[in-house]
Write a protein that holds these residues in place. Structure first.
Motif, PDB file in Angstrom:
ATOM      1  N   GLN A 213      -2.842   0.613   4.433  1.00  0.00           N
ATOM      2  CA  GLN A 213      -3.596   0.255   5.648  1.00  0.00           C
ATOM      3  C   GLN A 213      -4.406  -0.835   5.651  1.00  0.00           C
ATOM      4  O   GLN A 213      -4.478  -1.488   6.807  1.00  0.00           O
ATOM      5  CB  GLN A 213      -4.499   1.733   5.714  1.00  0.00           C
ATOM      6  CG  GLN A 213      -5.226   1.850   6.933  1.00  0.00           C
ATOM      7  CD  GLN A 213      -4.440   2.055   8.241  1.00  0.00           C
ATOM      8  OE1 GLN A 213      -3.099   2.498   8.148  1.00  0.00           O
ATOM      9  NE2 GLN A 213      -4.758   1.817   9.359  1.00  0.00           N
ATOM     10  N   ARG A 216      -2.227  -3.551   6.777  1.00  0.00           N
ATOM     11  CA  ARG A 216      -1.684  -3.718   7.991  1.00  0.00           C
ATOM     12  C   ARG A 216      -3.004  -4.353   8.876  1.00  0.00           C
ATOM     13  O   ARG A 216      -2.910  -5.045  10.030  1.00  0.00           O
ATOM     14  CB  ARG A 216      -1.558  -2.036   8.554  1.00  0.00           C
ATOM     15  CG  ARG A 216      -0.367  -1.576   8.223  1.00  0.00           C
ATOM     16  CD  ARG A 216       0.244  -0.418   8.933  1.00  0.00           C
ATOM     17  NE  ARG A 216       1.219   0.287   8.061  1.00  0.00           N
ATOM     18  CZ  ARG A 216       1.117   1.179   7.050  1.00  0.00           C
ATOM     19  NH1 ARG A 216      -0.090   1.785   7.001  1.00  0.00           N
ATOM     20  NH2 ARG A 216       2.123   2.051   6.532  1.00  0.00           N
ATOM     21  N   ILE A 217      -4.210  -3.892   8.699  1.00  0.00           N
ATOM     22  CA  ILE A 217      -5.337  -4.353   9.365  1.00  0.00           C
ATOM     23  C   ILE A 217      -5.384  -5.765   9.250  1.00  0.00           C
ATOM     24  O   ILE A 217      -5.721  -6.563  10.370  1.00  0.00           O
ATOM     25  CB  ILE A 217      -6.739  -3.522   8.669  1.00  0.00           C
ATOM     26  CG1 ILE A 217      -6.573  -2.077   9.133  1.00  0.00           C
ATOM     27  CG2 ILE A 217      -7.921  -4.217   9.325  1.00  0.00           C
ATOM     28  CD1 ILE A 217      -7.891  -1.238   8.420  1.00  0.00           C
ATOM     29  N   THR A 219      -3.200  -7.984   8.756  1.00  0.00           N
ATOM     30  CA  THR A 219      -2.016  -8.611   9.350  1.00  0.00           C
ATOM     31  C   THR A 219      -2.459  -8.503  10.998  1.00  0.00           C
ATOM     32  O   THR A 219      -2.247  -9.373  11.825  1.00  0.00           O
ATOM     33  CB  THR A 219      -0.619  -7.869   9.411  1.00  0.00           C
ATOM     34  OG1 THR A 219      -0.340  -7.805   7.930  1.00  0.00           O
ATOM     35  CG2 THR A 219       0.471  -8.385  10.008  1.00  0.00           C
ATOM     36  N   ALA A 220      -3.113  -7.502  11.488  1.00  0.00           N
ATOM     37  CA  ALA A 220      -3.337  -7.387  12.847  1.00  0.00           C
ATOM     38  C   ALA A 220      -4.324  -8.437  13.438  1.00  0.00           C
ATOM     39  O   ALA A 220      -4.666  -9.197  14.414  1.00  0.00           O
ATOM     40  CB  ALA A 220      -3.894  -6.159  13.284  1.00  0.00           C
ATOM     41  N   MET A 221      -5.383  -8.555  12.403  1.00  0.00           N
ATOM     42  CA  MET A 221      -6.520  -9.609  12.364  1.00  0.00           C
ATOM     43  C   MET A 221      -6.147 -10.984  12.607  1.00  0.00           C
ATOM     44  O   MET A 221      -6.417 -11.639  13.367  1.00  0.00           O
ATOM     45  CB  MET A 221      -7.543  -9.471  11.435  1.00  0.00           C
ATOM     46  CG  MET A 221      -8.334  -7.911  11.535  1.00  0.00           C
ATOM     47  SD  MET A 221      -9.458  -7.505  10.155  1.00  0.00           S
ATOM     48  CE  MET A 221     -10.705  -8.834  10.521  1.00  0.00           C
ATOM     49  N   LYS A 222      -5.075 -11.252  11.619  1.00  0.00           N
ATOM     50  CA  LYS A 222      -4.507 -12.513  11.593  1.00  0.00           C
ATOM     51  C   LYS A 222      -3.897 -12.913  13.000  1.00  0.00           C
ATOM     52  O   LYS A 222      -3.989 -14.012  13.557  1.00  0.00           O
ATOM     53  CB  LYS A 222      -3.621 -13.068  10.683  1.00  0.00           C
ATOM     54  CG  LYS A 222      -4.389 -13.132   9.149  1.00  0.00           C
ATOM     55  CD  LYS A 222      -3.626 -12.995   7.850  1.00  0.00           C
ATOM     56  CE  LYS A 222      -4.330 -13.170   6.710  1.00  0.00           C
ATOM     57  NZ  LYS A 222      -3.435 -13.345   5.727  1.00  0.00           N
ATOM     58  N   SER A 223      -3.165 -11.717  13.575  1.00  0.00           N
ATOM     59  CA  SER A 223      -2.389 -11.999  15.104  1.00  0.00           C
ATOM     60  C   SER A 223      -3.388 -12.186  15.837  1.00  0.00           C
ATOM     61  O   SER A 223      -2.969 -12.920  17.116  1.00  0.00           O
ATOM     62  CB  SER A 223      -1.433 -10.889  15.126  1.00  0.00           C
ATOM     63  OG  SER A 223      -0.623 -10.660  13.877  1.00  0.00           O
ATOM     64  N   ALA A 224      -4.511 -11.647  15.732  1.00  0.00           N
ATOM     65  CA  ALA A 224      -5.564 -11.806  16.919  1.00  0.00           C
ATOM     66  C   ALA A 224      -6.314 -12.950  16.755  1.00  0.00           C
ATOM     67  O   ALA A 224      -7.239 -13.292  17.549  1.00  0.00           O
ATOM     68  CB  ALA A 224      -6.488 -10.496  16.981  1.00  0.00           C
TER      69      ALA A 224
END
Length: 247
Positions: A213, A216-217, A219-224
């Motif tokens: 988890q 995933r968090i 990865t999502a933060m880097k994408s943002a």
């Protein structure tokens, strides 16, 4: 007396596949011989012939390597399998259809003479080899004490106690009535997982889920476009290896 002896012999044949016939059980099974001699000693003990009772139990120990105090109460169809090194104390009570393996001690932890100092085993209890049951508590009907366990507290009906000090694996008490026909040699039961092992497996699996988890968090933060402070790299969490160690 003869009726009790027949019951004892038949129960041994039912529980021990090595027992071929009644004559072999009568002449070659020290557990049966110890029970018979205990009945003589118990009769003397309860008829104010206490020294005679103690002497008979002493002779039984020499012959069978099983020591049962004449004050102990032993039920019917009790099977002491192999039996070498079994010790049953003065105020111990062993219920009908119990099975006790070699090296078992039903001992007392109090020094108060005349008080109840030793455990009580309910009906159909199985005590595995080398187990020590110490204290004036009750082991419930059809309960099992695993080999080499050191039991210091009561065990509920149909439960299994394992470890040192022993901890209880709770079973469904509704099974108690149907457990009379089930026999587990040495107290080993199918699917009787150690509760500590179950808890550790759960913690390991939970840690793995948390690690995934977090990945995933991040990865999502880097994408943002959110940059996170770099942390020291550690080895990957190997849940498979850790679960094997727990097993």
């Amino acid at each position: 007396m003869l009726e009790h002896l027949r019951d004892d012999i038949n129960s041994i044949i039912e529980r021990d596949p090595a027992a071929r016939n009644s004559w072999e059980v009568l002449t070659c099974y020290p557990g049966l011989q110890a029970i018979v001699m205990h009945r003589w000693a118990r009769w003397c003990w309860t008829h104010r012939l206490k020294w005679v009772g103690r002497f008979i139990s002493y002779l039984a120990r020499i012959v069978t390597a099983i020591e049962i105090h004449p004050g102990a109460v032993i039920g019917r169809r009790v099977f002491i399998d192999h039996g070498f090194g079994v010790v049953i104390g003065e105020t111990a009570e062993v219920g009908d259809d119990c099975t006790i393996y070699q090296g078992v001690t039903l001992g007392g932890t109090s020094l108060h003479s005349g008080a109840k100092r030793h455990p009580t085993l309910g009906r159909g209890v199985i005590v595995g080899a080398g187990a020590k049951v110490l204290g004036s508590f009750t082991v419930g009907d059809y309960a099992k004490v695993g080999s080499n366990a050191v039991l210091l507290k009561a065990v509920p009906v149909s439960a299994t106690a394992v470890g040192n000090p022993a901890h209880v694996v709770q079973k469904d008490s509704s099974q108690a009535g149907g457990s009379a026909g089930l026999f587990a040699a040495y107290g080993v039961t199918p699917n009787g997982d150690d509760p500590l092992s179950i808890a550790l497996h759960g913690l390991i699996n939970h840690a793995v889920a948390q690690e995934r988890q977090i990945e995933r968090i991040l990865t999502a933060m880097k994408s943002a476009g959110i940059n996170c402070q770099s942390l020291q790299e550690f080895d990957k969490f190997d849940s498979v290896q850790l679960n094997k160690l727990v097993d």
